[in-house]
Motif scaffolding. Sequence first.
Motif, PDB file in Angstrom:
ATOM      1  N   HIS A   1       6.294 -20.489   2.995  1.00  0.00           N
ATOM      2  CA  HIS A   1       5.633 -19.183   3.069  1.00  0.00           C
ATOM      3  C   HIS A   1       5.841 -18.408   1.784  1.00  0.00           C
ATOM      4  CE1 HIS A   1       5.067 -20.038   7.267  1.00  0.00           C
ATOM      5  NE2 HIS A   1       6.326 -20.368   7.319  1.00  0.00           N
ATOM      6  N   PRO A   2       5.085 -18.765   0.745  1.00  0.00           N
ATOM      7  CA  PRO A   2       5.226 -18.063  -0.528  1.00  0.00           C
ATOM      8  C   PRO A   2       4.912 -16.577  -0.343  1.00  0.00           C
ATOM      9  CG  PRO A   2       3.784 -19.975  -0.733  1.00  0.00           C
ATOM     10  CD  PRO A   2       4.036 -19.770   0.713  1.00  0.00           C
ATOM     11  N   ALA A   3       5.349 -15.807  -1.308  1.00  0.00           N
ATOM     12  CA  ALA A   3       5.184 -14.350  -1.249  1.00  0.00           C
ATOM     13  C   ALA A   3       3.768 -13.970  -0.834  1.00  0.00           C
ATOM     14  CB  ALA A   3       5.501 -13.761  -2.616  1.00  0.00           C
ATOM     15  N   HIS A   4       3.687 -13.073   0.117  1.00  0.00           N
ATOM     16  CA  HIS A   4       2.367 -12.654   0.575  1.00  0.00           C
ATOM     17  C   HIS A   4       1.673 -11.808  -0.474  1.00  0.00           C
ATOM     18  CE1 HIS A   4       2.496 -13.557   5.060  1.00  0.00           C
ATOM     19  NE2 HIS A   4       3.334 -14.325   4.414  1.00  0.00           N
ATOM     20  N   HIS A   5       0.474 -12.194  -0.779  1.00  0.00           N
ATOM     21  CA  HIS A   5      -0.318 -11.415  -1.715  1.00  0.00           C
ATOM     22  C   HIS A   5      -1.728 -11.473  -1.183  1.00  0.00           C
ATOM     23  CE1 HIS A   5      -3.238 -11.407  -5.047  1.00  0.00           C
ATOM     24  NE2 HIS A   5      -2.574 -10.329  -5.358  1.00  0.00           N
ATOM     25  N   LYS A   6      -2.199 -10.371  -0.673  1.00  0.00           N
ATOM     26  CA  LYS A   6      -3.527 -10.383  -0.065  1.00  0.00           C
ATOM     27  C   LYS A   6      -4.594 -10.071  -1.086  1.00  0.00           C
ATOM     28  CE  LYS A   6      -2.868  -9.801   4.765  1.00  0.00           C
ATOM     29  NZ  LYS A   6      -3.394  -9.160   5.938  1.00  0.00           N
ATOM     30  N   PRO A   7      -5.552 -10.961  -1.220  1.00  0.00           N
ATOM     31  CA  PRO A   7      -6.667 -10.637  -2.099  1.00  0.00           C
ATOM     32  C   PRO A   7      -7.528  -9.581  -1.417  1.00  0.00           C
ATOM     33  CG  PRO A   7      -7.087 -12.696  -0.967  1.00  0.00           C
ATOM     34  CD  PRO A   7      -5.737 -12.218  -0.519  1.00  0.00           C
ATOM     35  N   GLY A   8      -8.309  -8.887  -2.202  1.00  0.00           N
ATOM     36  CA  GLY A   8      -9.239  -7.925  -1.619  1.00  0.00           C
ATOM     37  C   GLY A   8      -8.492  -6.781  -0.978  1.00  0.00           C
ATOM     38  N   HIS A   9      -8.943  -6.408   0.208  1.00  0.00           N
ATOM     39  CA  HIS A   9      -8.451  -5.181   0.819  1.00  0.00           C
ATOM     40  C   HIS A   9      -8.292  -5.421   2.313  1.00  0.00           C
ATOM     41  CE1 HIS A   9     -12.341  -4.757   2.699  1.00  0.00           C
ATOM     42  NE2 HIS A   9     -12.752  -5.353   1.616  1.00  0.00           N
TER      43      HIS A   9
ATOM     44  N   LYS B   1      -1.877 -20.976  -1.066  1.00  0.00           N
ATOM     45  CA  LYS B   1      -1.190 -20.215  -0.008  1.00  0.00           C
ATOM     46  C   LYS B   1      -0.819 -18.816  -0.461  1.00  0.00           C
ATOM     47  CE  LYS B   1       0.198 -22.908   3.574  1.00  0.00           C
ATOM     48  NZ  LYS B   1       1.062 -23.943   4.109  1.00  0.00           N
ATOM     49  N   GLU B   2      -0.491 -18.714  -1.723  1.00  0.00           N
ATOM     50  CA  GLU B   2      -0.147 -17.406  -2.267  1.00  0.00           C
ATOM     51  C   GLU B   2      -1.353 -16.469  -2.150  1.00  0.00           C
ATOM     52  OE1 GLU B   2       1.148 -15.739  -6.654  1.00  0.00           O
ATOM     53  OE2 GLU B   2       0.988 -17.901  -6.318  1.00  0.00           O
ATOM     54  N   LEU B   3      -2.534 -17.004  -2.407  1.00  0.00           N
ATOM     55  CA  LEU B   3      -3.750 -16.186  -2.367  1.00  0.00           C
ATOM     56  C   LEU B   3      -4.293 -16.010  -0.951  1.00  0.00           C
ATOM     57  CD1 LEU B   3      -5.611 -17.718  -5.442  1.00  0.00           C
ATOM     58  CD2 LEU B   3      -4.637 -15.426  -5.307  1.00  0.00           C
ATOM     59  N   ALA B   4      -4.005 -16.964  -0.074  1.00  0.00           N
ATOM     60  CA  ALA B   4      -4.556 -16.935   1.290  1.00  0.00           C
ATOM     61  C   ALA B   4      -3.465 -17.313   2.284  1.00  0.00           C
ATOM     62  CB  ALA B   4      -5.740 -17.902   1.397  1.00  0.00           C
ATOM     63  N   PRO B   5      -2.500 -16.406   2.500  1.00  0.00           N
ATOM     64  CA  PRO B   5      -1.322 -16.768   3.302  1.00  0.00           C
ATOM     65  C   PRO B   5      -1.612 -17.081   4.771  1.00  0.00           C
ATOM     66  CG  PRO B   5      -1.269 -14.444   2.652  1.00  0.00           C
ATOM     67  CD  PRO B   5      -2.391 -15.066   1.910  1.00  0.00           C
ATOM     68  N   ASN B   6      -2.772 -16.688   5.281  1.00  0.00           N
ATOM     69  CA  ASN B   6      -3.070 -16.979   6.691  1.00  0.00           C
ATOM     70  C   ASN B   6      -3.776 -18.308   6.896  1.00  0.00           C
ATOM     71  OD1 ASN B   6      -2.033 -14.559   7.840  1.00  0.00           O
ATOM     72  ND2 ASN B   6      -3.789 -13.482   6.947  1.00  0.00           N
ATOM     73  N   HIS B   7      -4.156 -18.942   5.799  1.00  0.00           N
ATOM     74  CA  HIS B   7      -4.926 -20.185   5.914  1.00  0.00           C
ATOM     75  C   HIS B   7      -4.052 -21.424   5.773  1.00  0.00           C
ATOM     76  CE1 HIS B   7      -8.851 -17.981   4.703  1.00  0.00           C
ATOM     77  NE2 HIS B   7      -8.905 -18.295   5.981  1.00  0.00           N
ATOM     78  N   LEU B   8      -4.531 -22.516   6.362  1.00  0.00           N
ATOM     79  CA  LEU B   8      -3.879 -23.806   6.167  1.00  0.00           C
ATOM     80  C   LEU B   8      -4.320 -24.400   4.829  1.00  0.00           C
ATOM     81  CD1 LEU B   8      -4.395 -25.338   9.741  1.00  0.00           C
ATOM     82  CD2 LEU B   8      -2.426 -24.034   8.867  1.00  0.00           C
ATOM     83  N   VAL B   9      -3.558 -25.379   4.372  1.00  0.00           N
ATOM     84  CA  VAL B   9      -3.877 -26.092   3.137  1.00  0.00           C
ATOM     85  C   VAL B   9      -3.817 -27.591   3.433  1.00  0.00           C
ATOM     86  CG1 VAL B   9      -2.964 -26.648   0.840  1.00  0.00           C
ATOM     87  CG2 VAL B   9      -3.116 -24.265   1.554  1.00  0.00           C
ATOM     88  N   SER B  10      -4.782 -28.330   2.897  1.00  0.00           N
ATOM     89  CA  SER B  10      -4.803 -29.784   3.104  1.00  0.00           C
ATOM     90  C   SER B  10      -5.062 -30.500   1.784  1.00  0.00           C
ATOM     91  CB  SER B  10      -5.862 -30.160   4.136  1.00  0.00           C
ATOM     92  OG  SER B  10      -7.126 -29.626   3.783  1.00  0.00           O
ATOM     93  N   ALA B  11      -4.692 -31.781   1.743  1.00  0.00           N
ATOM     94  CA  ALA B  11      -4.751 -32.528   0.487  1.00  0.00           C
ATOM     95  C   ALA B  11      -6.092 -33.228   0.272  1.00  0.00           C
ATOM     96  CB  ALA B  11      -3.621 -33.561   0.437  1.00  0.00           C
TER      97      ALA B  11
END
Length: 450
Positions: free
Chosen positions: A24-32, A258-268
């Motif tokens: 869970h990298p630092a939360h940084h929400k893009p946009g608003h 993940k840093e840019l989209a902390p609520n989303h999953l990431v896949s390879a």
Amino acid sequence: MKTFILSSLALAVASLLPGGVSAHPAHHKPGHGNNVDKEAFIKVNDDGTGFTRYGQPYMIRGANYWQGINLGADDCNGGDRERMEREVKQMAAMGINNVRVMAASEGPDDQRFRMRPSLMPKPGVYREPIFEGLDYLLDAIDRNNMTAVMTMNNFWHWSGGFSQYVAWIIGNQTIPYPEGDFGWDEFTQYSARFYNDTEVAPKAQQMFKDHIKTVITRKNTVNGKVYGEDPTIMSWQLANEPQEGPAEWFVDIGSYMKELAPNHLVSAGLESKEDHYDFLRAHDNDVIDYATCHLWVENRGVYDPSDVNTFQPSIDYGLSFLANTSTWASELGKPLIMEEFGMARDAFLKPYDLAFKLNPDTPTSHKDEFYGTLFDKIVDYAKEGKFTGSNFWAYAGEGRSTDNPNQYGMVWLGDPPHENRGWYSVYDKDTTVQVIKDYNAKLKALEESQ
Ligand SMILES: *[C@@H]1O[C@H](CO)[C@@H](O)[C@H](O)[C@H]1NC(C)=O
Ligand SMILES: *[C@@H]1O[C@H](CO)[C@@H](O)[C@H](O)[C@H]1NC(C)=O
Ligand SMILES: *[C@@H]1O[C@H](CO)[C@@H](O)[C@H](O)[C@H]1NC(C)=O
Ligand SMILES: *[C@@H]1O[C@H](CO)[C@@H](O)[C@H](O)[C@H]1NC(C)=O
């Protein structure tokens, strides 16, 4: 030319993740805006055997629809928005709840074998009408209660991808496409310079991160949602089929997403066709949330569609592949999706007649049985928490391999521009559609029983 240690990448990883890799990298929400409904995001369940959405089990009843970004564009830009709308509805009616799409394509558009027009004709330069195609696609997916896997790059050349990033960095547009004098091995080595060549990789990865940031921070022009906060998106996928990528690369790029989209999953986006080592190199880390595998029996030389005797061995191979990958994923404690697989039409009825093989009127009895057998096995594994579903390759809807190309030379099917039109496309009138519906109904029943 090829060296294997990415010192600058490793440094970037270290600085990004002080104190080690974090899930869970630092939360940084893009946009608003902070009024995002967290329950609407797909999550991995507590024991890593599957997904949840709104707190309920969520199985992947999926299709590939990579062409949706271009079909969603207006007709001046080679799209057909009405067709895209109808096809998304058709998929929803088939019980599909998840589509895997391209969220990237690179120019220049004079290159053969590519999606055209491209989203990014030059580094950092975007074609707004194609981005709007993606906006419309995501909005249609959302309105039909489906979710999307966003593929952000491509090891293969049909969208530009790694080889185009390499060409940009080295300043030479002559790419050794796999044809004529050049084989797949040469192309693969060229494309892999994207992350393996110390003289290319640092710049290429920065360029790739710039693309990731542009997409994740984009505000959808149709519905106003920022992509990075839109629960219609299930996961950000690093790339389509990255071949033998360095373990650090998956962590570095996945962490950035993940840093840019902390609520989303990431896949390879891994094929998982090599071996256990290759599977773990991509998936055994804290940022890749679930495992993927792709099954290609003809491309791997197991199935010859002109020879009926290769059919049963192909089924056996497929079942063995499911057994192996599901075991690996369970050991790792991560959900697994077979997010690509396909089979040609019944070419054995007229062996070695390519036009017949690719003709939309040619039946699909082998494909239907192949799909049906694998689907049943996936449902069995899903009951044991060893599989979560699949995305077949690929939904062509109303398109046909016999259609005339549009003004950009494109025929939008399930077959990307570097492959024969009609090889793997599933059309709206194919008997395969019923096989897919039946499977989706079984997975849905299982989902509801849990
Ligand atoms: C949308 O899908 C969710 C499952 O993710 C389900 O609970 C809900 O009932 C669906 N809504 C509609 C309108 O179909
Ligand atoms: C570009 O690459 C091709 C293929 O590797 C090579 O033949 C050609 O000489 C290169 N051009 C330049 C200007 O370096
Ligand atoms: C890339 O480098 C890794 C080592 O980091 C190596 O194992 C892999 O085979 C290389 N990939 C390709 C496609 O050459
Ligand atoms: C599955 O694993 C077994 C044992 O390692 C191997 O013999 C077999 O070839 C694998 N199957 C496939 C389809 O790769």
